[in-house]
Design a protein around this motif. Structure first.
Motif, PDB file in Angstrom:
ATOM      1  N   ILE A 101       0.811  -1.230  -0.064  1.00  0.00           N
ATOM      2  CA  ILE A 101       0.006  -0.098   0.068  1.00  0.00           C
ATOM      3  C   ILE A 101       1.010   1.393  -0.032  1.00  0.00           C
ATOM      4  O   ILE A 101       0.689   2.150  -0.781  1.00  0.00           O
ATOM      5  CB  ILE A 101      -0.843  -0.021   1.316  1.00  0.00           C
ATOM      6  CG1 ILE A 101      -1.945  -1.098   1.245  1.00  0.00           C
ATOM      7  CG2 ILE A 101      -1.623   1.170   1.192  1.00  0.00           C
ATOM      8  CD1 ILE A 101      -2.559  -1.305   2.396  1.00  0.00           C
ATOM      9  N   VAL A 102       1.736   1.371   0.980  1.00  0.00           N
ATOM     10  CA  VAL A 102       2.912   2.244   1.098  1.00  0.00           C
ATOM     11  C   VAL A 102       3.514   2.587  -0.348  1.00  0.00           C
ATOM     12  O   VAL A 102       3.653   3.802  -0.916  1.00  0.00           O
ATOM     13  CB  VAL A 102       3.699   2.178   2.240  1.00  0.00           C
ATOM     14  CG1 VAL A 102       4.551   3.249   2.265  1.00  0.00           C
ATOM     15  CG2 VAL A 102       2.746   2.201   3.505  1.00  0.00           C
ATOM     16  N   THR A 103       4.148   1.588  -0.705  1.00  0.00           N
ATOM     17  CA  THR A 103       4.882   1.673  -1.828  1.00  0.00           C
ATOM     18  C   THR A 103       4.160   2.184  -3.244  1.00  0.00           C
ATOM     19  O   THR A 103       4.570   3.063  -4.167  1.00  0.00           O
ATOM     20  CB  THR A 103       5.501   0.259  -2.396  1.00  0.00           C
ATOM     21  OG1 THR A 103       6.339  -0.038  -1.344  1.00  0.00           O
ATOM     22  CG2 THR A 103       6.420   0.481  -3.747  1.00  0.00           C
ATOM     23  N   CYS A 104       2.857   1.560  -3.368  1.00  0.00           N
ATOM     24  CA  CYS A 104       2.069   1.627  -4.562  1.00  0.00           C
ATOM     25  C   CYS A 104       1.347   3.415  -4.432  1.00  0.00           C
ATOM     26  O   CYS A 104       1.466   4.145  -5.422  1.00  0.00           O
ATOM     27  CB  CYS A 104       0.919   0.938  -4.690  1.00  0.00           C
ATOM     28  SG  CYS A 104       0.032   0.837  -6.363  1.00  0.00           S
TER      29      CYS A 104
ATOM     30  N   THR B 205       1.337   9.034  -5.801  1.00  0.00           N
ATOM     31  CA  THR B 205       1.603  10.711  -5.439  1.00  0.00           C
ATOM     32  C   THR B 205       2.873  11.202  -6.185  1.00  0.00           C
ATOM     33  O   THR B 205       2.524  12.530  -6.690  1.00  0.00           O
ATOM     34  CB  THR B 205       2.035  10.785  -3.940  1.00  0.00           C
ATOM     35  OG1 THR B 205       2.914   9.948  -3.700  1.00  0.00           O
ATOM     36  CG2 THR B 205       0.778  10.196  -3.092  1.00  0.00           C
ATOM     37  N   SER B 206       3.866  10.640  -6.552  1.00  0.00           N
ATOM     38  CA  SER B 206       4.839  11.316  -7.123  1.00  0.00           C
ATOM     39  C   SER B 206       4.482  11.267  -8.714  1.00  0.00           C
ATOM     40  O   SER B 206       4.854  12.240  -9.412  1.00  0.00           O
ATOM     41  CB  SER B 206       6.136  10.124  -7.104  1.00  0.00           C
ATOM     42  OG  SER B 206       5.826   8.958  -7.717  1.00  0.00           O
TER      43      SER B 206
ATOM     44  N   ASN C 209       2.376   6.523   9.002  1.00  0.00           N
ATOM     45  CA  ASN C 209       3.526   5.877   8.197  1.00  0.00           C
ATOM     46  C   ASN C 209       3.535   6.095   6.544  1.00  0.00           C
ATOM     47  O   ASN C 209       4.247   6.424   5.999  1.00  0.00           O
ATOM     48  CB  ASN C 209       3.701   4.326   8.281  1.00  0.00           C
ATOM     49  CG  ASN C 209       4.990   3.730   7.777  1.00  0.00           C
ATOM     50  OD1 ASN C 209       5.783   4.391   7.473  1.00  0.00           O
ATOM     51  ND2 ASN C 209       4.834   2.459   7.376  1.00  0.00           N
ATOM     52  N   GLY C 210       2.042   5.546   6.169  1.00  0.00           N
ATOM     53  CA  GLY C 210       1.686   5.916   4.618  1.00  0.00           C
ATOM     54  C   GLY C 210       1.845   7.370   4.292  1.00  0.00           C
ATOM     55  O   GLY C 210       2.190   7.595   3.251  1.00  0.00           O
ATOM     56  N   ALA C 211       1.182   8.189   5.148  1.00  0.00           N
ATOM     57  CA  ALA C 211       1.134   9.764   4.966  1.00  0.00           C
ATOM     58  C   ALA C 211       2.565  10.326   4.786  1.00  0.00           C
ATOM     59  O   ALA C 211       2.813  10.926   3.856  1.00  0.00           O
ATOM     60  CB  ALA C 211       0.397  10.292   6.033  1.00  0.00           C
ATOM     61  N   VAL C 212       3.277   9.729   5.603  1.00  0.00           N
ATOM     62  CA  VAL C 212       4.747  10.459   5.562  1.00  0.00           C
ATOM     63  C   VAL C 212       5.497  10.026   4.179  1.00  0.00           C
ATOM     64  O   VAL C 212       6.153  10.905   3.593  1.00  0.00           O
ATOM     65  CB  VAL C 212       5.732   9.896   6.664  1.00  0.00           C
ATOM     66  CG1 VAL C 212       6.936  10.270   6.639  1.00  0.00           C
ATOM     67  CG2 VAL C 212       5.001  10.646   8.160  1.00  0.00           C
ATOM     68  N   ALA C 213       5.430   8.349   4.053  1.00  0.00           N
ATOM     69  CA  ALA C 213       5.830   8.176   2.705  1.00  0.00           C
ATOM     70  C   ALA C 213       5.340   8.709   1.571  1.00  0.00           C
ATOM     71  O   ALA C 213       6.077   9.200   0.573  1.00  0.00           O
ATOM     72  CB  ALA C 213       6.031   6.539   2.700  1.00  0.00           C
ATOM     73  N   ALA C 214       3.953   8.876   1.417  1.00  0.00           N
ATOM     74  CA  ALA C 214       3.320   9.244   0.397  1.00  0.00           C
ATOM     75  C   ALA C 214       3.792  10.901   0.116  1.00  0.00           C
ATOM     76  O   ALA C 214       3.985  11.483  -0.994  1.00  0.00           O
ATOM     77  CB  ALA C 214       2.015   9.442   0.532  1.00  0.00           C
ATOM     78  N   ALA C 215       3.732  11.745   1.570  1.00  0.00           N
ATOM     79  CA  ALA C 215       4.099  13.185   1.285  1.00  0.00           C
ATOM     80  C   ALA C 215       5.534  13.370   0.807  1.00  0.00           C
ATOM     81  O   ALA C 215       5.732  14.246  -0.101  1.00  0.00           O
ATOM     82  CB  ALA C 215       3.964  13.804   2.624  1.00  0.00           C
TER      83      ALA C 215
END
Length: 282
Positions: A67-70, A75-76, A259-265
């Motif tokens: 989920i975090v990776t995808c 987002t990028s 965790n997901g929000a930080v990675a996506a941001a």
């Protein structure tokens, strides 16, 4: 004179010996009940954990990573103002490649761990067969270091020495810190579970672009939908993790989402920076 002696002596002036004994017992019982009430919070049973073996670990770990990776990739890409088709192509290509890589990695790591444990067990078995006296002495000293006195440690090792397989496993666990290989654990099964979990959970952020394509061409709406689906998926996995580990549901879900929000941001800022700061335009 103690509190209980004073109470007993004063009661004996007006009571029979049997009544005095009963009143003393009642005083002791009431004192024990008060102490138990004060310690109720300390004696509460901890939450039970769910023991599901390596399969549960593979599902949770692969799901969170997928989920975090995808979502970070989406987002990028969105920060670079690419189309929905670009998001789907790059997203699914990255999802499948990462899923295969993670599944194979889980297979290799599990097989290596099992092979190492099996080899170490064979070595320990040989040591017990050929140097039983010194091996038993080492185990006695290990138990003494853990707090046993010499007699108890010797008794335990004497009992274990009657059962060679148990003695070997005990030496591996206590002296070498290696758990015996789980014969029921299949490395290929762990790898397959990791692959499937990665593909299933990693598809959640991409579903928004698939579902909304017939209804809208607005990329911002699709991206918002991906954010919502990602948050829901992360929250569900956080709750599942809390259920397995016996943790607080809200805290676990919030931590997972953070965790997901930080990675996506981070991914969004990098995509935005490369496009606007570094001058990478279409």
């Amino acid at each position: 004179m103690s509190f209980y002696e004073e109470k007993s002596s004063s009661a004996s002036k007006y009571s029979t010996p049997m009544e005095t004994q009963n009143s003393t017992i009642l005083l002791l019982d009431s004192h024990d009940e008060e102490a138990q009430d004060k310690n109720t919070t300390r004696n509460e049973k901890p939450k039970e954990t769910y023991v599901g073996g390596e399969s549960i670990k593979s599902i949770v770990y692969a799901g969170l990573d997928a989920i975090v990776t995808c979502f970070s990739l989406i987002t990028s890409i969105s920060a670079g103002h690419l189309s929905s088709i670009d998001v789907l192509v790059l997203g699914f290509a990255n999802l499948v490649a990462d899923g295969i890589s993670m599944g194979f990695g889980d297979y290799v790591s599990t097989k290596t761990e099992n092979d190492m444990a099996a080899n170490e067990r064979n070595l320990t078995f040989w040591e017990v067969n050929n140097h039983r006296g010194s091996q038993e002495l080492e185990l006695v000293r290990r138990y003494q270091a853990l707090g046993m006195d010499l007699d108890d440690a010797t008794t335990v090792v004497k009992v274990l020495s009657k059962y060679k397989d148990i003695l070997v496993d005990e030496k591996m666990t206590n002296q070498k810190g290696i758990l015996p290989a789980d014969q029921a654990e299949k490395p290929w099964k762990n790898g397959l579970i990791t692959l499937v979990a990665f593909l299933v959970f990693g598809s959640a952020p991409l579903l928004s672009f698939i579902i909304l394509i017939p209804f809208t061409q607005n990329e911002n709406i699709k991206f918002t939908g991906a954010c919502v689906l990602s948050v829901v998926a992360l929250a569900l996995l956080g709750i599942a993790k809390a259920k397995i580990a016996g943790q607080n549901y809200t805290l676990s879900a919030a931590t997972t989402i953070l965790n997901g929000a930080v990675a996506a941001a981070s991914a969004y800022l990098i995509g935005w920076g490369l496009r606007h700061v570094a001058g990478l335009h279409d």
